[in-house]
Design a protein around this motif. Structure first.
Motif, PDB file in Angstrom:
ATOM      1  N   LEU A  16       0.432  -1.137   0.054  1.00 16.79           N
ATOM      2  CA  LEU A  16       0.118  -0.588   0.070  1.00 16.79           C
ATOM      3  C   LEU A  16       0.805   1.258   0.094  1.00 16.79           C
ATOM      4  O   LEU A  16       2.309   1.181   0.727  1.00 16.79           O
ATOM      5  CB  LEU A  16      -0.240  -0.019   0.994  1.00 16.79           C
ATOM      6  CG  LEU A  16      -1.742   1.144   1.311  1.00 16.79           C
ATOM      7  CD1 LEU A  16      -3.245   0.369   1.486  1.00 16.79           C
ATOM      8  CD2 LEU A  16      -2.062   1.533   2.520  1.00 16.79           C
ATOM      9  N   ALA A  17       0.627   2.163  -0.990  1.00 18.09           N
ATOM     10  CA  ALA A  17       1.214   3.782  -0.703  1.00 18.09           C
ATOM     11  C   ALA A  17       0.483   4.740  -0.604  1.00 18.09           C
ATOM     12  O   ALA A  17      -0.715   4.611  -0.822  1.00 18.09           O
ATOM     13  CB  ALA A  17       1.756   3.774  -2.432  1.00 18.09           C
ATOM     14  N   THR A  18       0.905   5.565   0.364  1.00 12.76           N
ATOM     15  CA  THR A  18       0.443   5.979   0.724  1.00 12.76           C
ATOM     16  C   THR A  18       1.032   8.278   0.430  1.00 12.76           C
ATOM     17  O   THR A  18       2.576   7.723   0.220  1.00 12.76           O
ATOM     18  CB  THR A  18       0.622   6.392   2.342  1.00 12.76           C
ATOM     19  OG1 THR A  18       1.725   6.387   2.515  1.00 12.76           O
ATOM     20  CG2 THR A  18      -0.693   5.112   2.886  1.00 12.76           C
ATOM     21  N   ARG A  27       4.639  -0.101   2.419  1.00 16.08           N
ATOM     22  CA  ARG A  27       4.581  -0.100   2.990  1.00 16.08           C
ATOM     23  C   ARG A  27       3.852  -1.879   2.920  1.00 16.08           C
ATOM     24  O   ARG A  27       2.436  -1.978   1.833  1.00 16.08           O
ATOM     25  CB  ARG A  27       4.023  -0.307   4.343  1.00 16.08           C
ATOM     26  CG  ARG A  27       2.618  -0.243   4.407  1.00 16.08           C
ATOM     27  CD  ARG A  27       1.890   0.939   4.231  1.00 16.08           C
ATOM     28  NE  ARG A  27       2.797   1.684   5.106  1.00 16.08           N
ATOM     29  CZ  ARG A  27       2.998   3.297   4.863  1.00 16.08           C
ATOM     30  NH1 ARG A  27       2.663   3.888   4.075  1.00 16.08           N
ATOM     31  NH2 ARG A  27       2.997   4.723   5.541  1.00 16.08           N
ATOM     32  N   PRO A  28       4.661  -2.739   3.049  1.00 19.03           N
ATOM     33  CA  PRO A  28       3.533  -4.560   3.100  1.00 19.03           C
ATOM     34  C   PRO A  28       2.338  -4.565   3.888  1.00 19.03           C
ATOM     35  O   PRO A  28       2.554  -4.082   5.585  1.00 19.03           O
ATOM     36  CB  PRO A  28       4.997  -5.315   2.867  1.00 19.03           C
ATOM     37  CG  PRO A  28       4.924  -4.353   4.439  1.00 19.03           C
ATOM     38  CD  PRO A  28       5.183  -3.567   3.942  1.00 19.03           C
ATOM     39  N   LEU A  29       1.703  -5.034   3.448  1.00 18.71           N
ATOM     40  CA  LEU A  29       0.177  -5.407   4.458  1.00 18.71           C
ATOM     41  C   LEU A  29      -0.177  -6.986   4.021  1.00 18.71           C
ATOM     42  O   LEU A  29       0.730  -7.186   2.249  1.00 18.71           O
ATOM     43  CB  LEU A  29      -0.681  -4.723   3.685  1.00 18.71           C
ATOM     44  CG  LEU A  29      -0.746  -3.016   4.005  1.00 18.71           C
ATOM     45  CD1 LEU A  29      -2.392  -2.284   3.757  1.00 18.71           C
ATOM     46  CD2 LEU A  29      -0.669  -2.682   5.427  1.00 18.71           C
ATOM     47  N   GLY A  30      -0.778  -6.998   4.912  1.00 16.87           N
ATOM     48  CA  GLY A  30      -1.806  -8.570   4.835  1.00 16.87           C
ATOM     49  C   GLY A  30      -2.548  -8.832   4.655  1.00 16.87           C
ATOM     50  O   GLY A  30      -3.378  -9.804   4.829  1.00 16.87           O
ATOM     51  N   PHE A  31      -3.587  -7.947   5.443  1.00 19.33           N
ATOM     52  CA  PHE A  31      -5.302  -7.984   6.210  1.00 19.33           C
ATOM     53  C   PHE A  31      -5.810  -7.150   5.175  1.00 19.33           C
ATOM     54  O   PHE A  31      -5.604  -6.382   4.870  1.00 19.33           O
ATOM     55  CB  PHE A  31      -5.126  -7.597   7.920  1.00 19.33           C
ATOM     56  CG  PHE A  31      -6.545  -7.397   7.947  1.00 19.33           C
ATOM     57  CD1 PHE A  31      -7.157  -8.465   8.340  1.00 19.33           C
ATOM     58  CD2 PHE A  31      -7.149  -5.876   8.559  1.00 19.33           C
ATOM     59  CE1 PHE A  31      -8.683  -8.288   7.922  1.00 19.33           C
ATOM     60  CE2 PHE A  31      -8.360  -5.735   8.181  1.00 19.33           C
ATOM     61  CZ  PHE A  31      -9.507  -7.582   8.889  1.00 19.33           C
ATOM     62  N   VAL A  32      -6.869  -7.975   4.514  1.00 20.69           N
ATOM     63  CA  VAL A  32      -7.949  -7.415   3.820  1.00 20.69           C
ATOM     64  C   VAL A  32      -9.077  -8.082   4.425  1.00 20.69           C
ATOM     65  O   VAL A  32      -8.908  -9.001   4.687  1.00 20.69           O
ATOM     66  CB  VAL A  32      -7.606  -7.226   2.797  1.00 20.69           C
ATOM     67  CG1 VAL A  32      -7.251  -8.607   1.695  1.00 20.69           C
ATOM     68  CG2 VAL A  32      -8.482  -6.499   1.598  1.00 20.69           C
ATOM     69  N   CYS A  62      -0.876  -2.320  -4.650  1.00 20.13           N
ATOM     70  CA  CYS A  62       0.192  -3.317  -5.723  1.00 20.13           C
ATOM     71  C   CYS A  62       0.095  -5.020  -5.269  1.00 20.13           C
ATOM     72  O   CYS A  62       0.144  -5.173  -4.051  1.00 20.13           O
ATOM     73  CB  CYS A  62       1.221  -2.539  -6.433  1.00 20.13           C
ATOM     74  SG  CYS A  62       2.097  -3.440  -7.821  1.00 20.13           S
ATOM     75  N   CYS A  63      -0.155  -5.724  -6.217  1.00 18.69           N
ATOM     76  CA  CYS A  63      -0.021  -7.556  -5.768  1.00 18.69           C
ATOM     77  C   CYS A  63       0.389  -7.649  -6.568  1.00 18.69           C
ATOM     78  O   CYS A  63      -0.295  -7.724  -8.247  1.00 18.69           O
ATOM     79  CB  CYS A  63      -0.865  -7.619  -4.919  1.00 18.69           C
ATOM     80  SG  CYS A  63      -0.818  -9.712  -4.384  1.00 18.69           S
ATOM     81  N   VAL A  64       1.937  -8.963  -7.187  1.00 17.43           N
ATOM     82  CA  VAL A  64       1.131  -9.268  -7.459  1.00 17.43           C
ATOM     83  C   VAL A  64       1.549 -10.748  -7.229  1.00 17.43           C
ATOM     84  O   VAL A  64       2.112 -11.326  -6.056  1.00 17.43           O
ATOM     85  CB  VAL A  64       3.069  -9.314  -7.978  1.00 17.43           C
ATOM     86  CG1 VAL A  64       3.835 -10.092  -9.226  1.00 17.43           C
ATOM     87  CG2 VAL A  64       3.571  -8.137  -7.972  1.00 17.43           C
ATOM     88  N   THR A  70      -0.022  -8.867 -12.482  1.00 18.32           N
ATOM     89  CA  THR A  70       0.177  -8.066 -10.979  1.00 18.32           C
ATOM     90  C   THR A  70      -1.822  -6.725 -10.765  1.00 18.32           C
ATOM     91  O   THR A  70      -2.576  -7.952 -11.531  1.00 18.32           O
ATOM     92  CB  THR A  70       0.496  -6.424 -11.615  1.00 18.32           C
ATOM     93  OG1 THR A  70       0.036  -5.792 -12.756  1.00 18.32           O
ATOM     94  CG2 THR A  70       2.103  -7.032 -11.024  1.00 18.32           C
ATOM     95  N   LEU A  71      -1.738  -6.627 -10.172  1.00 21.03           N
ATOM     96  CA  LEU A  71      -3.217  -5.622  -9.663  1.00 21.03           C
ATOM     97  C   LEU A  71      -3.309  -4.413  -8.857  1.00 21.03           C
ATOM     98  O   LEU A  71      -1.904  -4.949  -8.356  1.00 21.03           O
ATOM     99  CB  LEU A  71      -4.563  -7.021  -8.526  1.00 21.03           C
ATOM    100  CG  LEU A  71      -5.321  -6.081  -7.831  1.00 21.03           C
ATOM    101  CD1 LEU A  71      -6.372  -5.366  -9.375  1.00 21.03           C
ATOM    102  CD2 LEU A  71      -6.310  -6.995  -7.020  1.00 21.03           C
ATOM    103  N   ARG A  72      -3.447  -3.613  -9.049  1.00 21.06           N
ATOM    104  CA  ARG A  72      -2.766  -2.362  -8.399  1.00 21.06           C
ATOM    105  C   ARG A  72      -4.761  -1.823  -8.637  1.00 21.06           C
ATOM    106  O   ARG A  72      -5.487  -2.065  -9.386  1.00 21.06           O
ATOM    107  CB  ARG A  72      -2.960  -1.018  -9.946  1.00 21.06           C
ATOM    108  CG  ARG A  72      -1.212  -1.791 -10.111  1.00 21.06           C
ATOM    109  CD  ARG A  72      -0.078  -0.619 -11.259  1.00 21.06           C
ATOM    110  NE  ARG A  72       1.115  -0.829 -11.434  1.00 21.06           N
ATOM    111  CZ  ARG A  72       2.063  -0.472 -10.076  1.00 21.06           C
ATOM    112  NH1 ARG A  72       1.907   0.291  -8.916  1.00 21.06           N
ATOM    113  NH2 ARG A  72       2.646  -1.505 -10.706  1.00 21.06           N
ATOM    114  N   VAL A  73      -4.761  -1.358  -7.675  1.00 20.75           N
ATOM    115  CA  VAL A  73      -5.853  -0.730  -6.540  1.00 20.75           C
ATOM    116  C   VAL A  73      -5.592   0.580  -6.291  1.00 20.75           C
ATOM    117  O   VAL A  73      -4.663   1.090  -5.081  1.00 20.75           O
ATOM    118  CB  VAL A  73      -6.965  -1.404  -6.130  1.00 20.75           C
ATOM    119  CG1 VAL A  73      -8.280  -1.739  -4.881  1.00 20.75           C
ATOM    120  CG2 VAL A  73      -7.115  -3.279  -5.973  1.00 20.75           C
TER     121      VAL A  73
END
Length: 131
Positions: A16-18, A27-32, A62-64, A70-73
């Motif tokens: 997630l980019a801010t 930063r990496p995230l793992g919860f959704v 961004c997720c690969v 890739t997925l960009r949201v």
């Protein structure tokens, strides 16, 4: 929405980019989780990420996957922290309980509005996904 949520969950770690001032922060995230038909995430109001989201709620994820697709949201973070959302987050990912508790004063939940999602294969084929 289901396809986007499934991609993020299946691939476990996404980024997630801010924006903080004039610098991006990733930063990496793992919860959704799905909350009322929206993608929802968690953070602590003690972290820079929270402060950056309050100051500028526009984010990109961004997720690969293992095949390098890739997925960009992209969207706008909207805080929806309640005891209900905190409980649901802890049900979805019990290990969050090592960091947070319902009503602890730091556990924050946010969802995304105005979402745009694009899936791209390693060969460059793109398609927009409904969120």
């Amino acid at each position: 929405m289901k396809e986007v949520l499934s991609f993020l969950i299946t691939n476990k770690v996404f980024y997630l980019a801010t924006a903080g001032g004039d610098h991006p922060h990733v930063r990496p995230l793992g919860f959704v989780m799905d909350y009322n038909g929206k993608l929802a995430f968690s953070t602590s109001n003690q972290k820079d990420m929270y402060k950056q989201l309050v100051a500028n709620p526009h984010v990109e994820i961004c997720c690969v996957d293992a095949e390098f697709n890739t997925l960009r949201v992209r969207g706008k973070a909207v805080f929806c922290t309640t005891e209900e959302t905190q409980r649901k987050a802890l049900e979805v990912m019990p290990s969050l309980g090592n960091l947070y508790a319902v009503g602890d004063g730091k556990f924050e939940i946010f969802s995304l509005d105005n979402v745009q999602a694009v899936y791209q294969t390693i060969s460059g084929e793109k398609r927009s996904l409904t969120v």
